[in-house]
Design an enzyme around this catalytic site. Structure first.
Site, mmCIF file in Angstrom:
data_model
loop_
_atom_site.group_PDB
_atom_site.id
_atom_site.type_symbol
_atom_site.label_atom_id
_atom_site.label_comp_id
_atom_site.label_asym_id
_atom_site.label_seq_id
_atom_site.Cartn_x
_atom_site.Cartn_y
_atom_site.Cartn_z
ATOM 1 N N CYS A 459 70.017 27.993 -3.941
ATOM 2 C CA CYS A 459 70.240 29.201 -3.957
ATOM 3 C C CYS A 459 71.416 29.728 -2.930
ATOM 4 C CB CYS A 459 68.805 29.876 -3.814
ATOM 5 S SG CYS A 459 67.978 29.520 -2.415
ATOM 6 N N ALA A 461 70.391 30.107 0.865
ATOM 7 C CA ALA A 461 70.007 29.329 2.018
ATOM 8 C C ALA A 461 69.553 28.066 1.633
ATOM 9 C CB ALA A 461 68.970 30.268 2.835
ATOM 10 N N ILE A 463 66.263 27.742 0.490
ATOM 11 C CA ILE A 463 65.059 27.419 0.861
ATOM 12 C C ILE A 463 64.052 28.454 0.268
ATOM 13 C CG2 ILE A 463 65.340 26.508 3.388
ATOM 14 C CD1 ILE A 463 65.031 29.569 4.408
ATOM 15 N N ARG A 465 64.229 30.771 -2.752
ATOM 16 C CA ARG A 465 64.190 30.474 -4.351
ATOM 17 C C ARG A 465 64.317 28.827 -4.726
ATOM 18 N NH1 ARG A 465 68.585 34.954 -6.408
ATOM 19 N NH2 ARG A 465 67.828 36.668 -5.238
ATOM 20 N N GLN A 506 59.753 31.135 0.884
ATOM 21 C CA GLN A 506 59.899 32.089 1.982
ATOM 22 C C GLN A 506 58.867 33.239 2.210
ATOM 23 O OE1 GLN A 506 62.477 32.734 4.868
ATOM 24 N NE2 GLN A 506 61.739 30.902 5.098
#
Length: 593
Positions: A459, A461, A463, A465, A506
């Site tokens: 995505c 970052a 982490i 999605r 997240q």
């Protein structure tokens, strides 16, 4: 043998067939009491879309299949034939394989029900995670069909006043679909029983009050019953704080375990690599990072990219099963990392890329365009990428790319980029159907390429999605392999993925979305199975078994005595001497509140 939830104490042959055909896959099996010979058992196995029934006799001395190997317990018999494929055959030589246990439905959707859990495991859980008054209910391993209430009775320091064990186990008997604790009132459900004793605590013979103050909840769930679990998790809390309910509570508990995953991230912290990280504090763990091998030998940090290998770690009983799908979780490309991205794709032989973000969202760059325009060719350092074709589906764009290394002739690999375009800028999609259709297409493409390396998922970052897509895909793969009646554990799966890249999944919204996606997948799958079964014939009658064993001496064929010992799971033998509280001698005491 980690579980004997394949034992179904209250079903007929017809019901067994229906369960296996609607919930199982080929290789699914269950065991049940024999209706024709009380005290005996029947093994029902799904094979090529039909069901085979195999008689198991209990002579009072041992269990066997009317010949062949003999076993002390039913669990040992089942375990043996699960582990020794090819030992169980029909007369015509066809092998009968026991691959996937079809679990008995949970008697309640309450989260304090832990299903298969040994006494020692319950004590460990209650000691480590519970406090005075914490309780759980589990299946009895020594008496199939019954249950056990395990209660922490010591103080919060782990010691009880009289030095007794800090966990008390109370046997719950189930007969004629009624539940009791060995005397006194009978209840229609486990929930009614627990609610009664929460208000009216039991008292041990030595005077210890068994107060059921707070449940120790499980996160394990039978996949087929996920709707009930979602309903439980969606309930508002009983307190005035309406926010802190099931999903929030589970996700917050997961967040508190982050301190257990503080692995080193030294490579990403190196000064030379800082400009290769999209976010300065979102870095790959060293122990799972993708190490690039073809870099410039004069540049010591040319092996670095902000990416981690994700390997699913769930059990499989199939010894000859193909390697599990793996993933690479990575950040969205920066202008100065595009070359490294394609080096990684080439090195790892990845053939499928999943992009879950737009290039720009809310005016901010999330990922630079790392592919050429349609029908164009572009070189990225030592890698050459050709965009053969782009096609738009409802929620995503599919790009067929040809990847080759400069200077290696015309040897090209096809790489498929699935670009999911409809994830909202805020929150999560309202309907998981689009994500599931997308992942289904990704799955089929990956499966169609025999030597494909890890699926690359990113995505921005790498982490949030990214973690959500990977966890959903892992859970669906488990269900595909083991059938809708397998056990899944969402928090445990996330924790497993987080141990390989920090911060995966997240937000609570993403956490809830995982549950919703799996629920939607199960409901769709069950509807499809039901439609398919309408046109299929019913299962076979009992089959005659042929053994491929060298020793085929037949066992004692004498009629079974009317009363036979209850089979005991082998791992519980040492626990069989544990003394359950004789709650028939307990006194009830009114609530102290």
């Amino acid at each position: 043998m980690t579980s004997r939830r394949w034992f179904h104490p209250n079903i007929t042959g017809v019901e067994a067939e229906n369960l296996l055909l609607t919930r199982g896959v080929d290789g699914s099996f269950l065991a049940r009491p024999s209706k024709s010979n009380p005290g005996d058992f029947t093994l029902s196995v799904r094979r090529t879309g039909a069901v085979t029934h195999i008689k198991i006799q209990n002579t009072g001395d041992y269990y066997d299949l009317y010949g062949g190997e003999k076993f002390a317990t039913l669990a040992e018999l089942v375990q043996y034939y699960m582990e020794h494929h090819g030992q169980l055959k029909e007369k015509n030589g066809d092998v009968i394989e026991l691959k996937y246990p079809l679990n008995c439905a949970d008697p309640t959707s309450e989260r304090w029900f832990h299903g298969h859990l040994s006494g020692r495991e319950a004590e460990k859980l209650l000691t480590e995670k519970g406090k005075h008054g914490s309780f759980l209910v589990r299946e009895s391993q020594s008496h199939p069909g019954d249950f056990v209430l395990s209660v922490r009775t010591g103080d919060d320091k782990g010691e009880s006043n009289d030095g007794k064990s800090k966990v008390t186990h109370v046997m719950i008997h189930c007969q004629d679909l009624k539940y009791d604790v060995g005397g006194g009132e009978k209840f229609d459900s486990l929930t009614d029983l627990v609610e009664h004793y929460k208000k009216n605590p039991m008292v041990e013979t030595l005077g210890t009050v068994l107060q059921l103050k707070q449940p120790l909840n499980t996160t394990r769930i039978n996949a087929a019953e996920i709707e009930s679990r979602v309903r439980e998790l969606s309930k508002l809390a009983e307190t005035t704080d309406k926010v802190k309910q099931g999903f929030w509570e589970e996700f917050e508990t997961l967040q508190q375990q982050e301190c257990k995953l503080l692995y080193s991230r030294k490579e990403g912290q190196r000064q030379e690599n800082k400009n290769k990280n999209r976010y300065k504090n979102i870095l790959p763990f060293d122990h799972t990072r993708v190490v690039l091998h073809d870099g410039d030998p004069n540049e010591p940090v040319s092996d670095y990219i902000n990416a981690n290998i994700i390997m699913p770690e769930f059990e499989t009983k199939c010894n000859n099963s193909k390697p599990k799908k793996s993933y690479i979780a990575t950040q969205g490309c920066l202008q100065n990392t595009v070359n490294d991205f394609w080096r990684m794709v080439f090195q790892e032989n990845s053939r499928v890329i999943v992009m879950t973000t737009k290039e720009v969202e809310r005016g901010k760059s999330k990922c630079v365009k790392y592919w050429p325009d349609e029908y164009s060719l572009k070189e990225y350092g030592v890698m050459r990428v050709r965009n053969v074709k782009e096609s738009a589906a409802h929620d995503y764009t599919l790009r067929e790319l040809k990847l080759s290394k400069v200077g290696q002739g015309n040897t090209e690999r096809t790489v498929w980029q699935y670009h999911f375009r409809t994830w909202p800028d805020h929150g999560v999609p309202s309907d998981p159907g689009g994500v599931l259709d997308f992942l289904e297409e990704v799955h089929h493409k990956q499966e169609s390429i025999s030597d494909a390396g890890p699926v690359v998922v990113h995505c921005s970052a790498g982490i949030g999605r990214t973690g959500t897509f990977i966890v959903i895909d892992i859970l669906i793969d488990i269900i595909r392999e083991k059938g809708v009646d397998c056990d899944i554990d969402v928090p445990k799966t996330i924790q497993m993925v987080r141990s390989q890249r920090s911060g995966m999944v997240q937000t609570e919204a993403q956490y809830r979305f995982i549950y919703m996606a799996v629920q939607h997948y199960i409901e769709t799958l069950q509807r499809r199975i039901e439609e398919e079964q309408k046109s299929k014939r019913k299962g076979h009658e009992y089959t005659n078994i042929k053994y491929s064993l060298s020793d085929q001496t037949s066992g004692d064929q004498s009629p079974l005595p009317p009363c036979t010992p209850t089979p005991t799971c082998p791992e519980m033998r040492e626990d069989s001497a544990r003394v359950y509280e004789n709650v028939g001698l307990m006194q009830q005491q009114k609530s102290f509140r």
